[in-house]
Enzyme design. Structure first.
Site, mmCIF file in Angstrom:
data_model
loop_
_atom_site.group_PDB
_atom_site.id
_atom_site.type_symbol
_atom_site.label_atom_id
_atom_site.label_comp_id
_atom_site.label_asym_id
_atom_site.label_seq_id
_atom_site.Cartn_x
_atom_site.Cartn_y
_atom_site.Cartn_z
ATOM 1 N N SER A 131 -20.535 3.408 -23.052
ATOM 2 C CA SER A 131 -20.256 3.985 -24.375
ATOM 3 C C SER A 131 -18.969 3.390 -24.958
ATOM 4 C CB SER A 131 -20.101 5.507 -24.269
ATOM 5 O OG SER A 131 -21.326 6.087 -23.889
ATOM 6 N N GLN A 335 -46.432 20.363 -20.535
ATOM 7 C CA GLN A 335 -46.634 21.808 -20.362
ATOM 8 C C GLN A 335 -48.039 22.222 -20.815
ATOM 9 O OE1 GLN A 335 -44.269 23.483 -18.864
ATOM 10 N NE2 GLN A 335 -45.297 25.462 -18.897
ATOM 11 N N GLU A 362 -29.220 2.009 -26.529
ATOM 12 C CA GLU A 362 -28.614 1.644 -27.827
ATOM 13 C C GLU A 362 -27.593 2.699 -28.264
ATOM 14 O OE1 GLU A 362 -30.407 -1.685 -27.989
ATOM 15 O OE2 GLU A 362 -30.719 -1.238 -30.078
ATOM 16 N N THR A 364 -25.843 6.382 -26.333
ATOM 17 C CA THR A 364 -26.360 7.712 -25.979
ATOM 18 C C THR A 364 -26.407 8.587 -27.233
ATOM 19 O OG1 THR A 364 -24.153 8.587 -25.609
ATOM 20 C CG2 THR A 364 -25.265 7.590 -23.690
#
Ligand code: COS
Length: 384
Positions: A131, A335, A362, A364
């Site tokens: 980052s 689910q 690309e 977070t």
């Protein structure tokens, strides 16, 4: 604003759908299982013009824009998110060369990246700096007509498969983002080597590897633009890259929703199709709504980009919303399928694994929110 596809876009959508049906969908699961990068299909995508959509015709592109590019990415991602990512990653050196390359660099690489003759990579992230991209440590020291590059890059998509990489390295060491420069590095230069294929949760049809640069002598003419603008190049490329990730996430989500819907219509419990239970139909309604919203945000970011308007915030919003939506949709699709959803015989667990990484690549989604909020503050500050 026109909410309908124009004729060119509709034709493009038709032709990529046919390509996906013929060349990608029947094999996508097998590529994942075998961790096999479908280079032959990548080349066919190039031959059919799908790798050069937003680049000038002069360089073998289609002369269209991101509004068209995202149509292609969404369709490919519906069948293989790994291949959509391969296109998106290939697109980063393409757009960097298109915007910042000199004529010689463009002529040498752009046509071949668009035709699929060459595959491109993007090397920014390092083991200690993800980052915090401004702090990368890879060095490029100028020695006569060469730069000597030393360092390690991490999580390089298509590492080893790609032929040419845009590599970010420091040409100064003052700690500023203006120390960073961008270079074209081909994989065959002495001193370039690759780590193992990382074992990933998903996207196994495209390899992710470390890249090692050990006294790699890169000709000075491979510098992109000028020294010191590398960080800016990376940020501008990522603004566009985030639009491509958003489109990929929309494709994954669309497939998961469609599968869950068909399943809910045919699966019976308590003598009724389960779609008749609100516990199933309301999540399906939310899926449809959010996927449509995500697609609209993605189209808007692409529109702004195509019209050379500021789009950093819009690209980040599209990326956040589309990838969070893909995570929610794919989780709910698993689910709805219940125990079957958890089985590898059904595709929805794969969609869920693919969606997860979209929230990370690309930048977070925390970084996207940082970008969005900073730009919000900047916009309001201009008004007060
Ligand atoms: N377009 C053009 N220039 C930009 C830009 C953009 N979107 N974003 C930042 N810049 C410029 C800034 O204007 C600033 O330039 P000046 O020094 O000339 O003023 C410079 O870049 C540094 O910007 P900033 O101070 O905002 O950098 P930060 O380190 O604080 O934050 C973030 C930058 C965190 C947003 C950036 O590092 C980032 O996006 N990180 C995630 C990296 C990522 O996405 N990795 C995945 C890579 S895929 S291998």
């Amino acid at each position: 604003m026109d909410f309908l596809l124009n004729d060119v876009q509709r034709m493009l959508q038709d032709s990529i759908r046919k390509f996906v049906e013929r060349e990608i969908a029947p094999h996508a699961m097998e590529w994942e299982e075998n961790m096999e990068f479908p280079m032959d299909v990548m080349k066919k995508l190039g031959n059919s013009g799908f790798l050069g959509i937003p680049y000038p015709e002069k360089y073998n592109g289609q002369g269209l824009g991101y509004q068209e590019y995202i149509i292609v990415l969404e369709e490919i991602a519906k069948a293989s998110a790994a291949l959509a990512i391969a296109l998106a990653v290939n697109g980063l050196p393409q757009l960097i060369l298109d915007k910042f390359g000199n004529e010689k660099q463009k002529m040498e690489y752009l046509p071949r990246l668009s035709s699929g003759e060459l595959t491109g990579g993007f090397s920014l992230t390092e083991p200690d700096y993800g980052s915090d991209a401004k702090s990368i440590k890879t060095m490029a020291e100028k020695k006569g007509d060469y730069y000597i590059i030393n360092g390690t890059k991490r999580f390089s998509s298509q590492g080893g498969v790609a032929d040419v990489y845009v590599v970010f390295a420091r040409t100064q060491n003052t700690g500023s983002s203006h120390d960073i420069s961008a270079f074209l590095v081909t994989k065959d230069i002495k001193g370039v080597s690759f780590g193992r294929h990382e074992k990933k949760m998903g996207l196994n049809a495209t390899p992710t590897r470390e890249i090692y640069f050990d006294n790699v002598r890169v000709p000075a003419e491979n510098l992109i633009g000028e020294e010191g603008i590398g960080f800016k190049i990376a940020m501008i490329a990522l603004d566009s890259g985030r639009v491509t990730i958003a489109a990929t996430a929309v494709g994954i989500a669309e497939s998961a929703k469609n599968y869950a819907l068909e399943y809910a219509i045919t699966r019976k419990q308590f003598s009724r199709p389960i779609v008749e239970f609100e516990g199933v139909s309301f999540p399906l309604a939310d899926m449809e709504t959010k996927i449509n919203a995500a697609r609209l945000l993605t189209q808007r970011a692409a529109f702004l980009r195509d019209n050379n308007l500021p789009h950093s915030k819009e690209a980040a919003m599209a990326k956040v919303f589309a990838t969070d939506t893909a995570m929610e949709v794919t989780t709910n699709a698993v689910q709805i399928l219940g125990g079957n959803g958890y089985m590898r015989d059904y595709p929805v667990e794969r969609y869920m694994r693919e969606a997860k990484v979209m929230q990370i690549v690309e930048g977070t989604n925390q970084i996207q929110r940082l970008v969005i909020s900073r730009l919000m503050v900047r916009e309001i500050s201009r008004q007060i």
